[in-house]
Design an enzyme around this catalytic site. Structure first.
Site, short mmCIF file in Angstrom:
data_model
loop_
_atom_site.label_atom_id
_atom_site.label_comp_id
_atom_site.label_asym_id
_atom_site.label_seq_id
_atom_site.Cartn_x
_atom_site.Cartn_y
_atom_site.Cartn_z
N ASN A 49 0.85 -1.19 0.00
CA ASN A 49 0.00 0.00 0.00
C ASN A 49 0.89 1.24 0.00
OD1 ASN A 49 -2.52 1.49 0.50
ND2 ASN A 49 -1.71 1.85 2.55
N ASP A 115 5.60 -4.85 2.50
CA ASP A 115 4.48 -4.10 3.06
C ASP A 115 3.23 -5.00 3.12
OD1 ASP A 115 3.64 -1.10 3.73
OD2 ASP A 115 2.11 -1.86 2.37
N TRP A 116 2.08 -4.48 2.73
CA TRP A 116 0.82 -5.23 2.74
C TRP A 116 0.96 -6.53 1.96
CZ3 TRP A 116 -3.11 -5.13 5.81
CH2 TRP A 116 -4.40 -5.49 5.42
N GLU A 139 10.90 -4.65 4.64
CA GLU A 139 9.87 -3.75 5.14
C GLU A 139 8.53 -4.49 5.25
OE1 GLU A 139 9.81 -0.18 6.12
OE2 GLU A 139 11.75 -1.04 6.63
N HIS A 282 11.25 3.06 3.34
CA HIS A 282 10.26 1.99 3.22
C HIS A 282 10.23 1.37 1.83
CE1 HIS A 282 6.73 -0.32 4.25
NE2 HIS A 282 6.01 0.25 3.30
#
Length: 308
Positions: A49, A115-116, A139, A282
């Site tokens: 995201n 991430d997601w 991350e 990130h």
């Protein structure tokens, strides 16, 4: 802090997108096809995201020399459909599972996630362990016992606001803060106009931004939400116990994964290799695609497929 990001990052998106019907909607995806090696294994890239397959544009060319690469736009993201669903973790997991069943029903996969996408990839891997040949990640998401374990400083205030039902909707739906604030502040180098426009494109209309609101509200922090917390705890336990080959990247200072947190996981994960990429926040894909691409390709050949 010295900025060691790569200067040869391309803004060009060199891949056509294919569309497949999934659960009464559709998902778009990159498919590089099988290279001349004719290997049957597939590298499956899962973004997070608020981005899309565009994030992988400078990494896939490295990996696709030896393997077929598949990279979907998650439901509600990129060019994929935006059906009237809640966009909870379970919704994303269901769409991703249906996508994999449709496109890769039997193939062994190497997951490359962030991430997601890391949570979705780990969750699928824990449920389909015999199909997973390797996991490359950075991350990444896990259960966060406290907000401090997720993020500190001003960013923590922002994420607390994202989880407020009124302020969160104002930030994500009205102000598009995920795209206009979070994304550029999670990359070391300035994004170009072309890059910003590519990331903005899926969310120009306010009505398309519901997934951007839901994701930070689904993060499992301090035991909430209980059902998501339970899912994350289960796949996190599997991740720590699994012998599947793993490649963990980290940057300094990092956001979700600091050098200290990377060290913690490198001590506890089994069959893991760690790679520090240098300065980064990130979205390491935007600052270090050459490093990520070459290291992933080498690891796949030497460790996962043992072609050395």
């Amino acid at each position: 802090m010295a900025q060691s990001f790569e200067s040869n990052v391309s803004a060009e998106f060199p891949f056509p997108l294919t569309r497949v019907e999934v659960l009464e909607s559709y998902m778009t995806y990159i498919d590089t096809g099988a290279p001349q090696t004719n290997r049957q294994e597939v590298a499956l890239f899962i973004h997070g995201n608020p981005v899309s397959t565009y994030l992988w544009r400078n990494i896939i060319p490295h990996v696709s020399r030896n393997l077929r690469c598949i990279a979907p736009d998650l439901i509600g993201f990129g060019s994929s459909g935006k059906p009237p669903i809640l966009y909870r973790f379970r919704d994303h997991a269901a769409y991703l599972s249906a996508f994999i069943d449709a496109i890769l029903p039997n193939q062994k996969v190497i997951l490359i996630v962030q991430d997601w996408g890391s949570a979705l990839g780990f969750n699928w891997a824990a449920q389909n362990p015999t199909r997973v040949l390797g996991l490359a990640f950075w991350e990444f998401l896990r259960p966060f016992p406290t907000f401090d374990d997720l993020v500190r400083g001003p960013s923590q205030t922002l994420y607390r606001n994202f989880r407020d039902p009124v302020e969160g909707r104002k930030l994500t739906i009205e102000e598009n803060a995920m795209i206009e604030r979070v994304l550029p502040n999670a990359v070391m180098r300035p994004l170009t106009q072309v890059e910003n426009d590519a990331y903005r494109a899926p969310f120009l209309e306010k009505g398309a931004r519901e997934p951007l609101f839901r994701v930070p509200n689904e993060l499992p922090i301090e035991g909430q939400l209980a059902d998501v917390w339970d899912i994350f705890e289960k796949f996190h336990a599997w991740l720590l116990e699994s012998e599947v080959p793993k490649l963990l990247f980290w940057a300094k200072p990092g956001r979700l994964v600091t050098a200290e947190k990377a060290a913690w996981y490198l001590e506890r994960l089994r069959n893991v290799k760690g790679v520090g990429v240098g300065d980064g926040l990130h979205f390491l894909e935007e600052d270090h695609p050459q490093k990520l691409g070459t290291e992933i390709t080498r690891w796949i050949s030497e460790v996962v497929l043992n072609d050395s």
